[in-house]
Design a protein around this motif. Structure first.
Motif, PDB file in Angstrom:
ATOM      1  N   ALA A  45       0.820  -1.226   0.000  1.00 13.49           N
ATOM      2  CA  ALA A  45       0.000   0.000   0.000  1.00 13.49           C
ATOM      3  C   ALA A  45       0.847   1.265   0.000  1.00 13.49           C
ATOM      4  N   GLY A  46       2.126   1.125  -0.345  1.00 14.09           N
ATOM      5  CA  GLY A  46       2.968   2.305  -0.480  1.00 14.09           C
ATOM      6  C   GLY A  46       3.511   2.866   0.812  1.00 14.09           C
ATOM      7  N   VAL A  47       3.458   2.101   1.894  1.00 15.03           N
ATOM      8  CA  VAL A  47       4.028   2.558   3.162  1.00 15.03           C
ATOM      9  C   VAL A  47       5.555   2.572   3.055  1.00 15.03           C
ATOM     10  N   LEU A  48       6.148   3.690   3.401  1.00 13.36           N
ATOM     11  CA  LEU A  48       7.604   3.851   3.312  1.00 13.36           C
ATOM     12  C   LEU A  48       8.221   3.585   4.677  1.00 13.36           C
ATOM     13  N   ILE A  49       9.247   2.735   4.713  1.00 11.01           N
ATOM     14  CA  ILE A  49       9.948   2.414   5.953  1.00 11.01           C
ATOM     15  C   ILE A  49      11.414   2.789   5.776  1.00 11.01           C
ATOM     16  N   VAL A  50      11.921   3.578   6.726  1.00 12.27           N
ATOM     17  CA  VAL A  50      13.237   4.184   6.580  1.00 12.27           C
ATOM     18  C   VAL A  50      14.059   3.968   7.851  1.00 12.27           C
ATOM     19  N   GLY A  51      15.284   3.482   7.694  1.00 12.94           N
ATOM     20  CA  GLY A  51      16.182   3.324   8.823  1.00 12.94           C
ATOM     21  C   GLY A  51      16.966   4.594   9.085  1.00 12.94           C
ATOM     22  N   SER A  52      17.626   4.658  10.231  1.00 13.02           N
ATOM     23  CA  SER A  52      18.442   5.817  10.599  1.00 13.02           C
ATOM     24  C   SER A  52      19.826   5.363  11.012  1.00 13.02           C
ATOM     25  N   ALA A  53      20.849   6.015  10.456  1.00 15.32           N
ATOM     26  CA  ALA A  53      22.230   5.704  10.807  1.00 15.32           C
ATOM     27  C   ALA A  53      22.747   6.595  11.929  1.00 15.32           C
ATOM     28  N   SER A  54      21.873   7.418  12.516  1.00 15.87           N
ATOM     29  CA  SER A  54      22.300   8.282  13.616  1.00 15.87           C
ATOM     30  C   SER A  54      21.450   8.096  14.871  1.00 15.87           C
ATOM     31  N   THR A  55      20.401   7.279  14.775  1.00 21.53           N
ATOM     32  CA  THR A  55      19.530   7.027  15.921  1.00 21.53           C
ATOM     33  C   THR A  55      19.167   5.543  15.962  1.00 21.53           C
ATOM     34  N   PRO A  56      18.637   5.053  17.087  1.00 25.83           N
ATOM     35  CA  PRO A  56      18.239   3.640  17.180  1.00 25.83           C
ATOM     36  C   PRO A  56      16.805   3.395  16.718  1.00 25.83           C
ATOM     37  N   PHE A  57      16.369   4.173  15.721  1.00 25.14           N
ATOM     38  CA  PHE A  57      14.972   4.082  15.306  1.00 25.14           C
ATOM     39  C   PHE A  57      14.836   3.699  13.834  1.00 25.14           C
ATOM     40  N   VAL A  58      13.769   2.980  13.547  1.00 26.64           N
ATOM     41  CA  VAL A  58      13.283   2.798  12.184  1.00 26.64           C
ATOM     42  C   VAL A  58      11.983   3.581  12.097  1.00 26.64           C
ATOM     43  N   TYR A  59      11.841   4.348  11.021  1.00 22.91           N
ATOM     44  CA  TYR A  59      10.689   5.211  10.859  1.00 22.91           C
ATOM     45  C   TYR A  59       9.733   4.662   9.800  1.00 22.91           C
ATOM     46  N   ARG A  60       8.456   5.068   9.946  1.00 21.54           N
ATOM     47  CA  ARG A  60       7.432   4.688   8.970  1.00 21.54           C
ATOM     48  C   ARG A  60       6.702   5.941   8.512  1.00 21.54           C
ATOM     49  N   VAL A  61       6.493   6.028   7.196  1.00 18.45           N
ATOM     50  CA  VAL A  61       5.703   7.110   6.621  1.00 18.45           C
ATOM     51  C   VAL A  61       4.475   6.470   5.995  1.00 18.45           C
ATOM     52  N   ARG A  62       3.333   6.714   6.557  1.00 19.62           N
ATOM     53  CA  ARG A  62       2.106   6.091   6.075  1.00 19.62           C
ATOM     54  C   ARG A  62       1.706   6.639   4.709  1.00 19.62           C
ATOM     55  N   THR A  63       0.943   5.865   3.990  1.00 21.95           N
ATOM     56  CA  THR A  63       0.493   6.261   2.659  1.00 21.95           C
ATOM     57  C   THR A  63      -0.249   7.586   2.721  1.00 21.95           C
ATOM     58  N   GLY A  64       0.142   8.517   1.866  1.00 21.24           N
ATOM     59  CA  GLY A  64      -0.510   9.817   1.815  1.00 21.24           C
ATOM     60  C   GLY A  64       0.021  10.824   2.802  1.00 21.24           C
TER      61      GLY A  64
END
Length: 296
Positions: A45-64
Motif C-alpha cells: 500500500a505504499g508505506v515507506l519504511i526508513v532506517g536511521s544511521a544516527s539514531t536507534p529508530f526505524v521510521y514509517r511514513v504512512r500512505t498519503g
C-alpha cells in the motif's frame, strides 16, 4: 457559461498529471536533517519504511503522509545503536533490518551487528541472528529466487545466506574482492553485488548445487563512485552513488555494462527502492527520503 466536455476532460487530465508529478517528486524529511536515512523500503500500500544511521529508530511514513513516525525502537540495545539495510517482504509480512551497535571502549571503533526482522504491520520483533566475529557490518540484503535472504557483511568480505524459514544464516561466500561489499540484488535470477570501497560491480556465479563461485568483475563504460544501495527493475540495475551524489541505471550485457545517470546533485544518496513508476532514494546527507520517476 457552461463548460464543454472537452474542457472538463482537459481539466481532469491536468489534475491527474499534477497529482502524478507530485507523487513522483516526494521530498520527506525523516525526523530531522541529521537523521541520516541509510536505507529504505516500500511496504504494501505504499508505506515507506526508513532506517536511521544516527539514531536507534526505524521510521514509517504512512500512505498519503509526509510525516515520519517511529516504528521500531532499539534504544535498549546499547548506546550508539543504529540501522543500515531495510527490506520489506510482503509474502511473509516481514521487515528485514541490519542493526549495528558499537562495542564500548574500542579504538578503532568495532561493532556487533545483527540481522533482525519485525512484523511489517505492528513492528513486533521476530528473528534475530548475530553476525559472527568481534567486528562486523551487516549492510544490505536481497531475496533470491530460492526465497533465501542473502546478506552482505562489508567489513568481513562475506555474503551470508538465510534459507527460507530458517532462523540462522550460513556463510555463502567469502572472497577478498568483497572487502567493501555493500549493495546486493538479483537481476533475472543472477546475483550482483557492488563494492563501496573499490567502486566495482560483480556477478556472483552459482552452480547447480547452489555453491557460489569467485566474483566476476563487470566492466562498466564509465566509473561509478561509492556504489551503495542497489536494486533491480525493468531488466536493469539501479544504484545509489554515495560518493558522487548520483543515481545511475546500469545495463548489464555479459561481463560488460553501460551506465546512465538519471539523477544528480543529491547529498550522499545511500539507497534506492523501485516501487511501480517511482524510485525512492535515501538521501542520507539531507535527512530525507526523496523520489523520482522511474525511467522508461
Amino acid at each position: 457559461m457552461p463548460i464543454s466536455n472537452a474542457l472538463r476532460l482537459a481539466v481532469c487530465v491536468a489534475l491527474v498529471a499534477g497529482f502524478a508529478q507530485a507523487a513522483s517528486a516526494a521530498d520527506i524529511l525523516i525526523a530531522d536533517e541529521k537523521s541520516q536515512p541509510e536505507s529504505l523500503t516500500v511496504a504494501p500500500a505504499g508505506v515507506l519504511i526508513v532506517g536511521s544511521a544516527s539514531t536507534p529508530f526505524v521510521y514509517r511514513v504512512r500512505t498519503g503522509s509526509t510525516t515520519a513516525e517511529k516504528f521500531v525502537d532499539a534504544s535498549a540495545e546499547g548506546p550508539g545503536t543504529f540501522f543500515f539495510g531495510m527490506l520489506a517482504d510482503a509474502s511473509t509480512n516481514t521487515l528485514w533490518t541490519c542493526q549495528l551497535t558499537p562495542v564500548p571502549g574500542k579504538t578503532p571503533v568495532q561493532r556487533h551487528t545483527a540481522l533482525r526482522s519485525f512484523d511489517l504491520e505492528s513492528g513486533a520483533p521476530k528473528i534475530r541472528w548475530n553476525l559472527p566475529g568481534d567486528n562486523s557490518t551487516c549492510n544490505d540484503f536481497s531475496i533470491g529466487p530460492d526465497h533465501a535472504l542473502y546478506i552482505t557483511d562489508t567489513a568481513n568480505s562475506k555474503i551470508y545466506k538465510l534459507p527460507a524459514g530458517a532462523s540462522t544464516a550460513e556463510l555463502f561466500l567469502e572472497d577478498r574482492a568483497l572487502y567493501g561489499i555493500d549493495g546486493i540484488t538479483f537481476l533475472d535470477g543472477t546475483l550482483y553485488v557492488n563494492n563501496v570501497f573499490s567502486n566495482n560491480l560483480y556477478r556472483i556465479p552459482v552452480d547447480a548445487a547452489g555453491k557460489a563461485g569467485q566474483p566476476v568483475d563487470i566492466w562498466m563504460d564509465q566509473p561509478i563512485k561509492g556504489p551503495d544501495g542497489m536494486r533491480a527493475a525493468n531488466g536493469k540495475l539501479i544504484v545509489a552513488e554515495n560518493g558522487s551524489g548520483k543515481i545511475s541505471v546500469i545495463t548489464v550485457n555479459g561481463d560488460k555494462a553501460s551506465v546512465a545517470v538519471i539523477k544528480e546533485g543529491l547529498k550522499t544518496p545511500t539507497a534506492v527502492e523501485p516501487a511501480g513508476d517511482t524510485i525512492w532514494i535515501a538521501e542520507r546527507g539531507a535527512g530525507k527520503a526523496v523520489s523520482i520517476p522511474m525511467p522508461k
